[in-house]
Design a protein around this motif. Structure first.
Motif, PDB file in Angstrom:
ATOM      1  N   LEU A 173       0.793  -1.237  -0.027  1.00  0.00           N
ATOM      2  CA  LEU A 173      -0.010   0.103   0.160  1.00  0.00           C
ATOM      3  C   LEU A 173       0.919   1.238  -0.076  1.00  0.00           C
ATOM      4  N   CYS A 174       1.987   1.134   0.703  1.00  0.00           N
ATOM      5  CA  CYS A 174       2.818   2.368   0.675  1.00  0.00           C
ATOM      6  C   CYS A 174       3.586   2.763  -0.724  1.00  0.00           C
ATOM      7  N   LEU A 175       3.331   1.702  -1.859  1.00  0.00           N
ATOM      8  CA  LEU A 175       3.783   1.966  -3.004  1.00  0.00           C
ATOM      9  C   LEU A 175       2.722   3.225  -3.619  1.00  0.00           C
ATOM     10  N   SER A 176       1.543   3.284  -3.066  1.00  0.00           N
ATOM     11  CA  SER A 176       0.707   4.251  -3.757  1.00  0.00           C
ATOM     12  C   SER A 176       1.288   5.691  -3.794  1.00  0.00           C
ATOM     13  N   PHE A 177       2.094   5.889  -2.524  1.00  0.00           N
ATOM     14  CA  PHE A 177       2.640   7.385  -2.241  1.00  0.00           C
ATOM     15  C   PHE A 177       3.626   7.832  -3.294  1.00  0.00           C
ATOM     16  N   PHE A 178       3.982   7.078  -3.925  1.00  0.00           N
ATOM     17  CA  PHE A 178       5.041   7.461  -5.079  1.00  0.00           C
ATOM     18  C   PHE A 178       4.254   8.039  -6.452  1.00  0.00           C
ATOM     19  N   LYS A 179       5.007   8.544  -7.287  1.00  0.00           N
ATOM     20  CA  LYS A 179       4.532   8.865  -8.457  1.00  0.00           C
ATOM     21  C   LYS A 179       4.517   7.988  -9.422  1.00  0.00           C
ATOM     22  N   GLU A 180       3.457   7.645 -10.386  1.00  0.00           N
ATOM     23  CA  GLU A 180       3.385   6.861 -11.424  1.00  0.00           C
ATOM     24  C   GLU A 180       4.662   6.735 -12.113  1.00  0.00           C
ATOM     25  N   ASP A 181       5.319   5.397 -12.336  1.00  0.00           N
ATOM     26  CA  ASP A 181       6.421   5.081 -13.087  1.00  0.00           C
ATOM     27  C   ASP A 181       7.784   5.714 -12.444  1.00  0.00           C
ATOM     28  N   ALA A 182       7.500   5.942 -11.257  1.00  0.00           N
ATOM     29  CA  ALA A 182       8.722   6.576 -10.469  1.00  0.00           C
ATOM     30  C   ALA A 182       9.753   5.365 -10.245  1.00  0.00           C
ATOM     31  N   SER A 183      11.094   5.867 -10.420  1.00  0.00           N
ATOM     32  CA  SER A 183      12.174   4.887 -10.035  1.00  0.00           C
ATOM     33  C   SER A 183      12.359   5.109  -8.473  1.00  0.00           C
TER      34      SER A 183
ATOM     35  N   GLN B  65      10.560  -0.494  -9.481  1.00  0.00           N
ATOM     36  CA  GLN B  65       9.664   0.221  -9.880  1.00  0.00           C
ATOM     37  C   GLN B  65       8.279  -0.730  -9.780  1.00  0.00           C
ATOM     38  N   ILE B  66       7.264  -0.046 -10.258  1.00  0.00           N
ATOM     39  CA  ILE B  66       5.999  -0.890 -10.082  1.00  0.00           C
ATOM     40  C   ILE B  66       5.207  -0.350 -11.433  1.00  0.00           C
ATOM     41  N   HIS B  67       4.733  -1.646 -11.977  1.00  0.00           N
ATOM     42  CA  HIS B  67       3.788  -1.385 -13.461  1.00  0.00           C
ATOM     43  C   HIS B  67       2.628  -0.425 -12.923  1.00  0.00           C
ATOM     44  N   ASP B  68       2.266   0.495 -13.965  1.00  0.00           N
ATOM     45  CA  ASP B  68       1.250   1.478 -13.723  1.00  0.00           C
ATOM     46  C   ASP B  68      -0.030   0.672 -13.372  1.00  0.00           C
ATOM     47  N   LEU B  69      -0.370  -0.529 -13.918  1.00  0.00           N
ATOM     48  CA  LEU B  69      -1.482  -1.119 -13.289  1.00  0.00           C
ATOM     49  C   LEU B  69      -1.619  -1.506 -11.916  1.00  0.00           C
ATOM     50  N   LEU B  70      -0.303  -2.085 -11.506  1.00  0.00           N
ATOM     51  CA  LEU B  70      -0.241  -2.321 -10.143  1.00  0.00           C
ATOM     52  C   LEU B  70      -0.258  -1.249  -9.130  1.00  0.00           C
ATOM     53  N   HIS B  71       0.262  -0.155  -9.871  1.00  0.00           N
ATOM     54  CA  HIS B  71       0.295   1.214  -9.165  1.00  0.00           C
ATOM     55  C   HIS B  71      -1.258   1.516  -8.830  1.00  0.00           C
ATOM     56  N   GLU B  72      -2.004   1.790 -10.037  1.00  0.00           N
ATOM     57  CA  GLU B  72      -3.231   1.916  -9.842  1.00  0.00           C
ATOM     58  C   GLU B  72      -3.876   0.971  -8.715  1.00  0.00           C
ATOM     59  N   LEU B  73      -3.577  -0.309  -8.639  1.00  0.00           N
ATOM     60  CA  LEU B  73      -4.326  -1.110  -7.911  1.00  0.00           C
ATOM     61  C   LEU B  73      -3.865  -0.538  -6.348  1.00  0.00           C
ATOM     62  N   SER B  74      -2.486  -0.209  -6.330  1.00  0.00           N
ATOM     63  CA  SER B  74      -2.006   0.091  -4.794  1.00  0.00           C
ATOM     64  C   SER B  74      -2.650   1.505  -4.504  1.00  0.00           C
ATOM     65  N   ILE B  75      -3.278   2.510  -5.353  1.00  0.00           N
ATOM     66  CA  ILE B  75      -3.785   3.600  -4.873  1.00  0.00           C
ATOM     67  C   ILE B  75      -5.333   3.309  -4.617  1.00  0.00           C
ATOM     68  N   ARG B  76      -5.904   2.474  -5.361  1.00  0.00           N
ATOM     69  CA  ARG B  76      -7.286   2.141  -4.992  1.00  0.00           C
ATOM     70  C   ARG B  76      -7.443   1.392  -3.742  1.00  0.00           C
ATOM     71  N   LYS B  77      -6.444   0.634  -3.355  1.00  0.00           N
ATOM     72  CA  LYS B  77      -6.542  -0.161  -1.982  1.00  0.00           C
ATOM     73  C   LYS B  77      -6.128   0.766  -0.886  1.00  0.00           C
ATOM     74  N   ALA B  78      -5.112   1.588  -1.095  1.00  0.00           N
ATOM     75  CA  ALA B  78      -4.649   2.534  -0.269  1.00  0.00           C
ATOM     76  C   ALA B  78      -5.905   3.464   0.247  1.00  0.00           C
ATOM     77  N   LYS B  79      -6.714   3.903  -0.739  1.00  0.00           N
ATOM     78  CA  LYS B  79      -7.756   4.780  -0.549  1.00  0.00           C
ATOM     79  C   LYS B  79      -8.643   4.219   0.414  1.00  0.00           C
ATOM     80  N   GLU B  80      -8.992   2.755   0.066  1.00  0.00           N
ATOM     81  CA  GLU B  80     -10.169   2.042   0.780  1.00  0.00           C
ATOM     82  C   GLU B  80      -9.596   1.676   2.261  1.00  0.00           C
ATOM     83  N   GLU B  81      -8.344   1.489   2.390  1.00  0.00           N
ATOM     84  CA  GLU B  81      -7.925   0.767   3.613  1.00  0.00           C
ATOM     85  C   GLU B  81      -7.029   1.474   4.451  1.00  0.00           C
TER      86      GLU B  81
END
Length: 682
Positions: free
Chosen positions: A420-430, A486-502
């Motif tokens: 969930l903490c990966l949601s804190f970073f920008k999309e495609d960030a290194s 890095q995290i794939h952008d689709l997985l990044h979207e998932l991390s953001i969605r779950k972080a907002k929920e949880e």
């Protein structure tokens, strides 16, 4: 799912009982009761998570337990800060003077714990009404993590079925004899392997030989032209150039000045540039104006996009196809069996699972990570197939999103929290691995185990996420450890969605992109994307005493200081503050009021000094002022006895720093020995 929130709360309660038990008095048993009940709730959550998709009432029950766990964590953290920080500052007489205040806060804690107990009792009753059962479970170390010890990560280990694609791109678009500008594009849906193909072309030996300069840049949905040009310039440095000096030179340059620098470095040279993940035609067009257009020099661009006809001037368009059944099976074997053969008793179910992936490489690699955890057990593989079918039935999202949802669902609680903490970073960030590790520790997600340091444990968690294909390696250190990821952008979207929920994560961009806050909503983690408007939204919001982490992304400069002092003072529970790359010249004075702060990221700014009052940050574990050139550091660092890691890039001091009290220090980055008072080091 509420495991992440409960895990946070249980960790806080456990730390309170271990470290501050002498302060608890009659409240100790009440705190232990709450901790026990929250731990028991984790067992019931396993069953609730299975039922929630089909039952709105169960979803509401999960939301209630999540909110209660977060409130419990707030109560405990507030109590610790109220009684502990004054004691650490004032000495023996101060501790005696604090006694009346201690009694007051202890009484307040008792009342708040009683309220939490009453709410927990109500939740227990409703749990019985909803027939939510306890499922016993225990944490098992990841099988993939054990495998990681035996074999290092390999670049391109998931490269399957791309040989013909690489050949076509090289012949038709990249290595042709035609001089002048030539643009090629790779298009296809998310997760189909566009970036993987582009990387294979970029790293091809003939490409490296043909072009004088190569560079790779990610555009993504959050496109920032000036930051993109800066990144390009840094990739095009000469071997004898100092990266930090060039970065400092560009810090305050205008867009036109940056374009001029880029053109100077490319004019008269043959160059090949990959522009990855372009979302809008206008983003490409604004970027294209930064490059020289020379007809007598070989210039090649390779653009990847999910959108057809980006860029419009592309001479060759390569449309990605999904993998055929044979290539899909080959990729699954690479991921789940490290390239070895599949046991005959698993092949039928493995091929059935593959049909659910529809030839999408990202889906196959993530499912392969799930299967790897099952240790070649047919029962385990059947369970994965059953869960896939269940997710497809109840999910209204796409097939690949359903597979990614399942991969998250399958994570143990400690890895869910880290993901969930990966949601804190920008999309495609290194993402620097060290930074990610420190943030996990600062957030309270890591507990000391035996002789392993918290940093070692954190890195083992990162290894597990990588082996599950939830995170990918970008660069390795010489010793084989991960340097950046890095995290794939689709997985990044998932991390953001779950972080907002949880964990009540919020993103602020501009007024057009923000969801109105509902009554009673308590954001606990926030990322602010760089524009004056987004900073204004943040500064004009009401006081939020629940905020735990705050990330500023890009731009900003002095806009950060527009936040009124009373608001900074209200962030007493803030643990992580990241202001990297904002161009700050002065640190807001009221930041020293953040007495709960554990991570302070000030890298890549223009700070001239740190205030002496920074010594009040007694809980600070990481101080990162790297790339603030010749910053003045006051001789009070030795008073900050929780510090574990200090990053700087040289600093101005005539008198060496005293460091004798830093019993926990592990990292002193770029601090010359002459700047330290050696006789104080322990």
């Amino acid at each position: 799912m509420a495991e992440a929130a409960i895990l946070f709360a249980v960790e806080s309660l456990g730390n309170l009982l271990i470290e501050k038990v002498d302060f608890l008095g009659d409240v100790e048993e009440q705190v232990r009761w709450v901790k026990r009940e929250l731990q028991r709730m984790q067992g019931f959550l396993k069953d609730a998570n299975e039922k929630q998709a089909k039952n709105e009432i169960v979803r509401k029950w999960i939301s209630e337990i999540r909110e209660l766990a977060q409130d419990a964590e707030d109560v405990i953290e507030t109590f610790i800060l109220e009684i502990d920080n004054p004691r650490r500052r004032r000495g023996l007489l101060g501790r005696c003077a604090c006694f009346p205040s201690h009694v007051y806060h202890l009484n307040k804690l008792g009342n708040e714990i009683n309220l939490i107990k009453a709410q927990l009792e109500d939740i227990k009753k409703s749990r019985d009404t909803y027939k939510i059962e306890h499922i016993q479970g225990s944490f098992k170390r990841s099988y993939a993590a054990e495998q990681r010890k035996l074999s290092p990560w390999q670049r391109n280990k998931h490269l399957v079925g791309l040989d013909e694609d690489v050949k076509l791109l090289l012949e038709r678009a990249i290595l042709g004899e035609r001089e002048g500008l030539s643009i090629a594009s790779i298009i296809g849906m998310g997760g189909i392997g566009k970036s993987t193909l582009a990387r294979a072309v970029y790293n091809h030996a003939e490409v490296a030989h043909r072009f004088d300069r190569r560079a790779w840049m990610v555009v993504s949905e959050q496109f920032d032209l000036t930051e993109t040009i800066k990144e390009l310039v840094l990739q095009l440095l000469e071997p004898n150039e100092n990266k930090q000096e060039v970065l400092q030179t560009m810090k305050n340059f205008s867009e036109q000045q940056l374009k001029s620098i880029l053109r100077d470095r490319l004019e008269g040279r043959r160059y090949f540039i990959v522009v990855d993940d372009v979302w809008r035609q206008q983003d490409w067009e604004s970027l294209a104006t930064a490059f020289p257009d020379e007809q007598d020099t070989s210039t090649r661009f390779l653009v990847t996009s999910r959108v057809q006809n980006i860029p419009r001037r592309a001479r060759y368009v390569h449309e990605m196809k999904t993998l055929d059944p044979d290539k899909s099976w080959e990729l699954l074997l690479k991921v789940a069996f490290d390239g070895n053969t599949c046991p005959r008793e698993l092949e039928d179910i493995g091929r059935e699972i593959l049909t659910k992936c529809k030839g999408l490489p990202l889906a196959i690699t993530v499912v392969g990570g799930l299967l790897l955890e099952q240790r070649q057990s047919r029962i385990g593989w059947e369970k994965v197939l059953q869960e896939l079918n269940s997710h497809f039935e109840i999910s209204g999202s796409s097939r690949i999103q359903s597979i990614l949802e399942l991969s998250y669902h399958d994570l143990p609680p400690h890895l869910k929290s880290c993901f969930l903490c990966l949601s804190f970073f920008k999309e495609d960030a290194s993402i620097r691995a060290s930074k990610l590790v420190y943030i996990w520790i600062a957030e309270g997600l890591i507990s000391q185990e035996g002789e392993m340091t918290m940093e070692d444990i954190s890195r083992s968690y990162l290894d597990e996420l990588i082996n599950r294909n939830m995170v990918r390696v970008k660069d390795l250190k010489k010793d084989g450890r991960v340097k950046s990821c890095q995290i794939h952008d689709l997985l990044h979207e998932l991390s953001i969605r779950k972080a907002k929920e949880e964990i009540n994560f919020e993103i602020l961009k501009d007024r057009g992109n923000n969801t109105p806050q509902s009554l009673g909503y308590k954001p606990r983690h926030c990322a602010i994307y760089g524009s004056t408007e987004s900073y204004n939204i943040f500064s004009t919001r009401g006081v939020n005493k629940h905020i735990r982490s705050l990330f500023f992304h890009g731009g900003g400069r002095d806009d950060v200081d527009c936040c009124p002092p009373y608001k900074w003072k209200s962030f007493r529970l803030l643990r992580v503050l990241d202001m990297e790359g904002l161009g700050l010249r002065k640190l807001p004075d009221t930041i020293v009021e953040l007495v709960g702060l554990r991570y302070l990221g000030l890298r890549d700014n223009a700070l001239e000094e740190l205030p002496r009052s920074i010594s009040r940050l007694k809980n600070l574990q990481v101080l990162d002022v790297f790339a603030n050139y010749e910053i003045e550091v006051p001789n009070v660092i030795w008073e900050m006895d929780s510090l574990r890691h200090i990053y700087t890039f040289g600093f101005n001091r005539e008198v060496p720093l005293k460091m004798d009290a830093l019993k926990n220090i592990q990292t002193l980055k770029r601090i010359r020995g002459s700047k330290l008072m050696h006789r104080h080091l322990t």
